[in-house]
Design an enzyme around this catalytic site. Structure first.
Site, mmCIF file in Angstrom:
data_model
loop_
_atom_site.group_PDB
_atom_site.id
_atom_site.type_symbol
_atom_site.label_atom_id
_atom_site.label_comp_id
_atom_site.label_asym_id
_atom_site.label_seq_id
_atom_site.Cartn_x
_atom_site.Cartn_y
_atom_site.Cartn_z
ATOM 1 N N GLY A 130 0.807 -1.212 0.000
ATOM 2 C CA GLY A 130 0.000 0.000 0.000
ATOM 3 C C GLY A 130 0.837 1.256 0.000
ATOM 4 N N GLY A 131 2.116 1.121 0.382
ATOM 5 C CA GLY A 131 3.032 2.257 0.337
ATOM 6 C C GLY A 131 2.648 3.395 1.262
ATOM 7 N N CYS A 180 0.853 6.042 0.600
ATOM 8 C CA CYS A 180 -0.544 6.461 0.464
ATOM 9 C C CYS A 180 -1.449 5.747 1.461
ATOM 10 C CB CYS A 180 -1.034 6.204 -0.954
ATOM 11 S SG CYS A 180 -2.790 6.548 -1.184
ATOM 12 N N LYS A 205 -7.233 10.869 5.803
ATOM 13 C CA LYS A 205 -8.665 11.043 5.577
ATOM 14 C C LYS A 205 -9.480 10.448 6.713
ATOM 15 C CE LYS A 205 -7.103 12.853 2.010
ATOM 16 N NZ LYS A 205 -5.705 12.705 2.441
ATOM 17 N N GLY A 221 5.191 24.711 5.954
ATOM 18 C CA GLY A 221 4.683 24.414 4.622
ATOM 19 C C GLY A 221 3.174 24.444 4.573
ATOM 20 N N GLY A 222 2.627 25.259 3.678
ATOM 21 C CA GLY A 222 1.177 25.409 3.561
ATOM 22 C C GLY A 222 0.609 24.722 2.346
ATOM 23 N N VAL A 224 -0.702 20.796 0.551
ATOM 24 C CA VAL A 224 -1.818 19.889 0.821
ATOM 25 C C VAL A 224 -1.670 19.188 2.164
ATOM 26 C CG1 VAL A 224 -3.028 17.827 0.031
ATOM 27 C CG2 VAL A 224 -2.291 19.549 -1.621
ATOM 28 N N HIS A 259 -31.116 16.774 -9.102
ATOM 29 C CA HIS A 259 -31.488 17.877 -8.203
ATOM 30 C C HIS A 259 -32.174 17.311 -6.976
ATOM 31 C CE1 HIS A 259 -32.898 21.848 -6.978
ATOM 32 N NE2 HIS A 259 -34.078 21.277 -6.743
#
Length: 456
Positions: free
Chosen positions: A37-38, A40, A49, A181-182, A184, A440
């Site tokens: 999976g490394g 990530c 997440k 650092g700004g 992601v 909608h």
């Protein structure tokens, strides 16, 4: 044993490439040094997440009175959040292993080093074992950049300076967190730890946050963060890191900000060292493996996909690059198109981007038109985002009237942006999109509202 393909690296490019190759009938070996999976799956996309989702639920509970829901004594249990994160990762890693097994991919754990080119193929050593592959797919990913800031490496060794790896397993929420650092990663971690109770300060060398995202959206995100109490030191350069403090320089003056912990988030660099590229003459340019749009290196039957080629360091890009590499191995002509790759910042609110921004279009000399609408054009957005100030922005080529860029800030946009990418890939014109029916009420309708700002 001689393999049709040896894949070096088990991250998104590696495991998906191995899976696709195995499914196509190639005898495939996957070599991974740390975790399937490394970065990530284990130390990046998925763990972050998971944390951010917990923070979002916590924020909804704390501020639910805006929606008529009042909760008392709401707490975020960081230990439980981390435990759940680990469970999610374990589940997904098991799924990857199962998929590889189902596609008859052999897996070897250990550090791979390319040895030489022989008449049978390429030798790859893992410890005392040697394997031979007729083809190689190099997918070793990337590693965090630790800049030569005085005190940075010492801080990493002593544990008060963290990278993305350590921050996702930190046992306690720090009282104060300084993020260098700004981009992601920095913004996403700022979002979580601000919700979790840290006093968060972001120090960024540029005059804006979010890297290459649309400038106007960057400003909206900045204001949202500032409302939540996150402090920003823009146009600032870190000159020293001490235990308990970070020294930075702005407008020629040195200032100090307290920090229980420091997150180093200034970017990543391709992992090209120590894997034997020089033994077979693989060309490295600007620290990354040089490839063409088919993923081929300068060496016959040697490919590279994912962060290691330095093209576009995103997991979903790595997936597509790996597929292109395998397709070309199988004799199917395929290329990677980088003009419609979406990017997402999973903050609260979410930020998404695909294609050209106003800034990039101007740099390239593209004659374009731009339309912008408030996310409040969507009834669902208004119903679910009290006080939301998101926008949707669409760029079209002025002459051909096709979509070349879409940018949004607002929740749900991460699940919508792929549709905008399809519009760019298909070179859909304004009049084509006006004929599409959007469900909608959905947030996606703001794209349609934006399109109707243009003439056919």
């Amino acid at each position: 044993m001689i393999y049709d393909l040896i894949v070096i690296g088990g991250g998104p490019a590696g495991y998906l490439g191995a899976e696709r190759a195995g499914h196509a009938g190639l005898k495939t070996l996957l070599i991974e040094e740390r975790f399937l999976g490394g970065v990530c799956l284990n130390e990046g996309c998925i763990p972050s997440k998971t944390l951010l989702h917990s923070a979002k639920i916590y924020d909804y509970a704390r501020f639910g009175e805006k929606y008529g829901v009042t909760a008392k004594d709401v707490l975020l249990d960081h230990g439980t959040v981390i435990a759940r994160k680990n469970k999610v990762v374990k589940t997904l890693v098991a799924g990857i292993r199962s998929q590889l097994k189902a596609n008859h991919v052999d897996i070897v754990e250990g550090h791979a080093c390319i040895g030489s080119r022989t008449t049978e193929g390429y030798t790859v050593k893992v410890g005392s074992d040697t394997f031979i592959g007729r083809r190689l797919l190099i997918a070793t990913g990337s590693v965090p950049v630790i800049p030569p800031i005085p005190g940075a490496r010492e801080g990493v060794e002593r544990g008060y300076v963290l990278t993305n790896r350590e921050i996702l397993d930190i046992p306690q929420v720090p009282d104060s967190l300084v993020i260098i650092g700004g981009g992601v990663i920095g913004l996403e971690m700022a979002s979580y730890f601000n919700s979790a109770g840290s006093k968060v300060t972001i120090i960024e060398m540029l005059e804006h946050i979010g890297g290459s995202i649309d400038g106007e959206i960057s400003q909206i995100l900045l204001k949202n963060y500032q409302k939540k109490g996150i402090e920003f030191k823009l146009n600032s350069r870190v000159v020293e890191i001490r235990e308990g403090a970070v020294v930075y320089e702005r407008d020629g003056k040195r200032e100090v900000v307290e920090a229980d912990k420091v997150l180093m988030s200034v970017g990543r660099r391709p992992a090209v060292e120590g894997i034997g590229l020089e033994n077979i003459g693989v060309e490295v340019e600007k620290g990354a493996i040089k490839v063409d749009d088919r993923g081929k290196t300068n060496v016959p039957e040697v490919y590279a996909a994912g962060d290691v080629n330095g093209r576009y360091m995103l997991a979903h890009t790595a997936y597509r690059e790996a597929e292109v590499c395998v397709n070309n191995m199988l004799g199917k002509k395929d290329i990677v198109r980088y003009n419609a790759i979406p990017s997402v910042i999973y903050t609260n609110p979410e930020v998404v981007s695909v294609g050209e921004t106003e800034e990039s279009a101007k740099r390239k000399g593209i004659d374009f038109e731009v339309a912008k609408v408030s996310m409040r054009y969507s009834g669902r957005y208004v119903a679910e985002n009290e006080g939301g100030d998101g926008i949707c922005k669409v760029l079209i080529n002025k002459k051909y009237r096709n979509v070349i860029g879409v940018h949004m800030i607002g929740n749900y946009s991460s699940e919508i942006i792929y549709g905008a990418g399809l519009m760019i890939e298909a070179e859909m014109r304004v009049k084509d999109i006006k004929e599409l029916v959007f469900p909608h009420p959905t947030v996606s309708e703001v794209i349609r509202e934006c399109i109707f700002q243009f003439k056919d």
